[in-house]
Design an enzyme around this catalytic site. Structure first.
Site, PDB file in Angstrom:
ATOM      1  CD  GLU A 407      -2.996  -0.974   2.303  1.00  0.00           C
ATOM      2  OE1 GLU A 407      -2.933  -0.025   3.098  1.00  0.00           O
ATOM      3  OE2 GLU A 407      -3.885  -1.826   2.326  1.00  0.00           O
ATOM      4  CD  GLU A 491      -3.346  -5.631   4.704  1.00  0.00           C
ATOM      5  OE1 GLU A 491      -2.188  -5.419   4.298  1.00  0.00           O
ATOM      6  OE2 GLU A 491      -4.016  -4.797   5.328  1.00  0.00           O
TER       7      GLU A 491
END
Ligand code: GAL
Length: 832
Positions: A407, A491
């Protein structure tokens, strides 16, 4: 021959910085000034420095947790524990023949920004808190006098957004070798089975270094031992290495009828590399490896040894009750076993290079791994961290992917992100041509992927974090747009739940919603809005309930699998709450590894064992007649619930859901009966308990290896007179250890507990507490005694075994060092 000495014992530690570091050597006062920098003059690292008021510590050590100062000024994201600077000292003597050896000191991990001195000499600094490092200290150690190593650790800065601890939190060792040696991390074993499984080709690269001043002829014997401990193949080469040089030798060995490494049958081979000079073995090095194939396929997801395997994964930080970041190998093994029992088969080392003992446990127990760097970075520092990770870990059969980061919103959709990811992936392929790379991308994958593709960057295996805007069709949409690109959910879920908490009255958390929590937390059941209950109905905007996350991953073959955020709670990231919360609620298990209710949802879906889990507890005195939500997570077709013998109804269990009843509370017994094909398979009872009457201590293991490192993980439960755990008990207990063991720490999983993890006193949380006891190296019986006011005390005996049997933390090889000095200034301080 090579000797490896654990340096984990007998350290001295001082919290805070030391600025007057020069030593009053021959020239006395004038040269003690801090601006007079001369080689070998660093006082803290000299024999004789007065450390008598430093405390004794054992590595792994987390001084941030040990200091235990909870401070609302420290961000809750980092566990609100005060950070800082600390110093370590360790004295050691070497055997007399060490003068002929090369000597290295190896650190598996220090958080962070460490500087190391040996005998007054500065030997190096290491910034990253997560990569392993080593120093060759041959020229500055003595064989005839005691040696001192001093380490300054500055943990005041963060590297991530979770609790990161501070100190020498992973193992340290000394390695003594001949001047002709195999380099640290100097072997790379590439094993490829034939499609028919009859044989496997093993290609071995071995990096050899010589510190001799003349050319040396030597032989490299590479012997492969099979999982049964018997030789399975070998290769011998003879060659010459020039003076002061390094060289890489490549050998091939064919193994007949190889036993493949897999999740269910993690067969391990071991390569024993020996250097022979003038007919004498001078160095030996062991590399554990496995033989298996891994493929990521755009249609079939992940294939292990040709078989399609859905990744049922979790992301984890390294943090455990009682020890913080300093998780001993035995505790890591316990955590991996708990995950396996749940049916989990994959582990993502989010978001940093992990402790080697995690990978060793995954190799041994059968758990595939995504091994991740701390940051997406292609500067010298970033690429050297990636190199360090891959060179350290590339022999582990458990590792299936290198993760280039997570991210990185500032760069992932930009030209710089493309350049950086491209450079990292290129380097990873060069260092390890046997594995692919992934990257955990959040936000909108489609536009970002399109941008990458248009700009010439193709990640090997797409890694997607979450579903934006709860768009459950997103995987399908991606597959339609890019039908040739394999992907996984790197995730998922981020379900929040608190063990044993079901109703608002049992917590005042709801008063402490953070600003971020107010805006982004979703309570899918308005009944429990504001409360992070154990039902698992709360998640952030990007998250999901376990049932939703698993359904999305399970639905299509082309989805390689998912990685739930997270396997265990960890300190920090207290979302959606702020202080006084100090621990996250994302775990499927709490910080101790006690399962929350949602553990059983995953177990029911991820294993083929019959599972029936009924909750909540049935101690609602004062709420008689009030309706209580009763749920069952199960893989039965149907479940019937009885309250005190009266049926509350038989329910079908939806595949991606649970059975549910509303029951008016009356004390007594709830019983669930689970049916498959109309046959009764399982029953589960939850009963109203009596008052706390006794402490029950239990442990999965009652025999430890007396190696200074092995740890027993003991559950302390508050039970009623009939031995039933009292589910809401918060009794304060006091623990004491008799015999050759030491209390390492305690925990209870309460996300708001500010109790000291290193104290011998600890309250239960929802009836449970955990105690960690380490062997102190001697054999005999260790007795843990737990006492509390008004209840019968508990006792458990654990045997500490001095036999040579390898411990459960068996990857550690321990050798006693010669007796150490205390570091007091005395006559041995020659020349001063
Ligand atoms: C993700 C992030 C994780 C954790 C998680 C909480 O976006 O990668 O580190 O913060 O959110 O939901």
């Amino acid at each position: 021959m090579r000797q490896t000495w654990s340096l984990n014992t007998d350290w001295k530690f001082c919290y805070g910085d030391i600025t007057e570091t020069n030593y009053d050597a021959v020239h006395k006062e004038r040269y003690r000034q801090p601006h007079w920098i001369k080689s070998g003059n660093h006082g803290v690292a000299k024999w004789g420095y007065d450390d008598s008021d430093w405390i004794d510590v054992h590595i792994p050590h987390d001084f941030v947790l040990e200091n235990a100062e909870y401070d609302p000024q420290v961000p809750a994201s980092h566990g609100s524990l005060k950070k800082g600077i600390g110093w370590y000292r360790r004295t050691f003597k070497l055997p007399v023949d060490a003068v002929e050896k090369r000597i290295c000191i190896e650190f598996d991990g220090v958080f962070r920004n460490s500087s190391v001195w040996v005998n007054g000499h500065y030997v190096g600094a290491h910034l990253s808190g997560y990569t392993s490092f080593a120093y060759d200290i041959t020229e500055v150690v003595h064989a005839e006098e005691p040696n001192v190593v001093a380490v300054r650790v500055d943990a005041s800065e963060f590297e991530g957004w979770w609790y990161e601890g501070g100190g020498i939190y992973r193992d340290v060792r000394l390695v003594l070798t001949d001047s002709l040696r195999i380099q640290q991390r100097g072997t790379f074993v590439k094993a490829k089975p034939d499609p028919d499984g009859e044989k496997a080709l093993v290609v071995i690269e071995t990096e050899v270094a010589s510190h001799y001043e003349q050319a040396i002829s030597f032989e490299l014997h590479s012997i492969i031992m099979g999982p049964d401990g018997k030789p399975a193949g070998k290769s011998v080469v003879s060659t010459v290495i020039s003076a002061d040089d390094t060289m890489t030798l490549t050998q091939s060995v064919v193994i007949q009828e190889p036993l493949l490494w897999s999740i269910d049958s993690p067969e391990l081979y071991s390569l024993k590399s020996t250097l022979v000079k003038g007919g004498e073995a001078v160095d030996t090095y062991e590399t554990v490896f496995g033989i298996r194939t891994i493929v990521f396929d755009a249609e079939r997801g992940f294939l292990l040894n040709g078989q399609q395997v859905k990744l049922k994964g979790v992301c984890c930080h390294e943090d455990h009750a009682g020890v913080g970041m300093a998780v001993p190998a035995a505790v890591n093994e316990f955590r991996i076993r708990r995950l396996k029992e749940m049916g989990c088969n994959a582990y993502r080392t989010s978001h940093n290079p992990p402790s080697p003992s995690i990978l060793e446990a995954c190799d041994r127990l059968g758990m595939v791994v995504i091994d991740e760097v701390r940051q997406t970075d292609a500067t010298n520092e970033g690429l050297s961290q990636l190199t360090s990770l891959i060179q350290r870990d590339r022999n582990h059969p458990s590792i299936i992917l290198w993760s280039l980061g997570n991210e990185e919103m500032n760069i992932q959709g930009k030209a710089s992100g493309v350049r950086i990811l491209h450079a990292m992936q290129k380097l990873a392929h060069k260092l390890d041509p046997t594995r692919k790379c992934t990257y955990g991308m959040n936000a909108d994958w489609l536009p970002i992927t399109r941008y990458h593709e248009e700009n010439g960057f193709h990640i090997d295996v797409h890694g997607f974090n979450y579903m934006m805007r709860r768009n459950w069709d997103a995987y399908n949409q991606f597959h339609k747009a890019y039908p040739d690109k394999p992907f996984i959910g790197t995730e998922n879920a981020s379900t929040l739940s608190t063990r044993g908490v079901y109703r608002k009255s049992s917590t005042d958390c709801s008063l402490n919603l953070s600003e971020h929590g107010k805006v982004t937390a979703i309570w899918s059941n308005p009944k429990r809005e504001g409360l992070v209950s154990a039902y698992g109905e709360t998640y952030p905007l990007w998250g999901a309930q376990p049932e939703e996350a698993w359904k999305a991953a399970e639905e299509y073959d082309f989805v390689g699998g998912l990685f739930v955020w997270t396997g265990f709670d960890y300190r920090g990231e207290t979302f959606p709450y702020e202080w006084p919360s100090v621990i996250s609620r994302y775990g499927i298990m709490d910080l101790c590894g006690f399962p929350k209710d949602i553990y059983y949802y995953y177990q029911a879906r991820w294993t083929s064992r019959p599972v029936l889990h009924l909750f909540p507890h049935w101690n609602w005195a004062g709420s008689e007649g009030e309706m209580v939500d009763v749920w069952a997570f199960s893989n039965m077709d149907e479940v019937e619930l009885f309250l005190n013998g009266n049926s509350a109804g038989r329910r079908t269990v939806p595949e991606h859901g649970h059975a549910e009843w509303q029951v008016a509370y009356e004390a007594g017994e709830l019983m669930a009966c689970g049916y498959r094909n109309n046959q009764l398979v399982l029953t589960e009872v939850v009963a109203t308990t009596g008052e706390p009457a006794q402490i029950l201590l239990s442990s999965e293991r009652t025999v430890l290896i007396a190696d200074h490192e092995d740890v027993c993980i003991i559950q302390a439960a508050i039970a009623d007179a009939a031995g039933r755990i009292v589910p809401n008990a918060d009794t304060l207990m006091t623990f004491s250890v008799e015999g050759p063991g030491q209390l390492m720490g305690t925990g209870n999983g309460n996300p708001e507990s500010h109790e000291d993890d290193k104290s011998a006193c600890r309250s239960a949380f929802q009836g449970l507490c955990q105690v960690l006891v380490r062997t102190n190296g001697a054999g005999g019986d260790i007795r843990l005694i737990a006492q509390a006011e008004g209840v019968k005390r508990g006792e458990i005996v654990i045997h500490s075994e001095t036999s040579n049997k390898r411990s459960i933390a068996s990857a550690l090889k321990h050798a006693e060092l010669l007796p150490t000095g205390t570091g007091q200034r005395d006559a041995a301080d020659g020349g001063v």
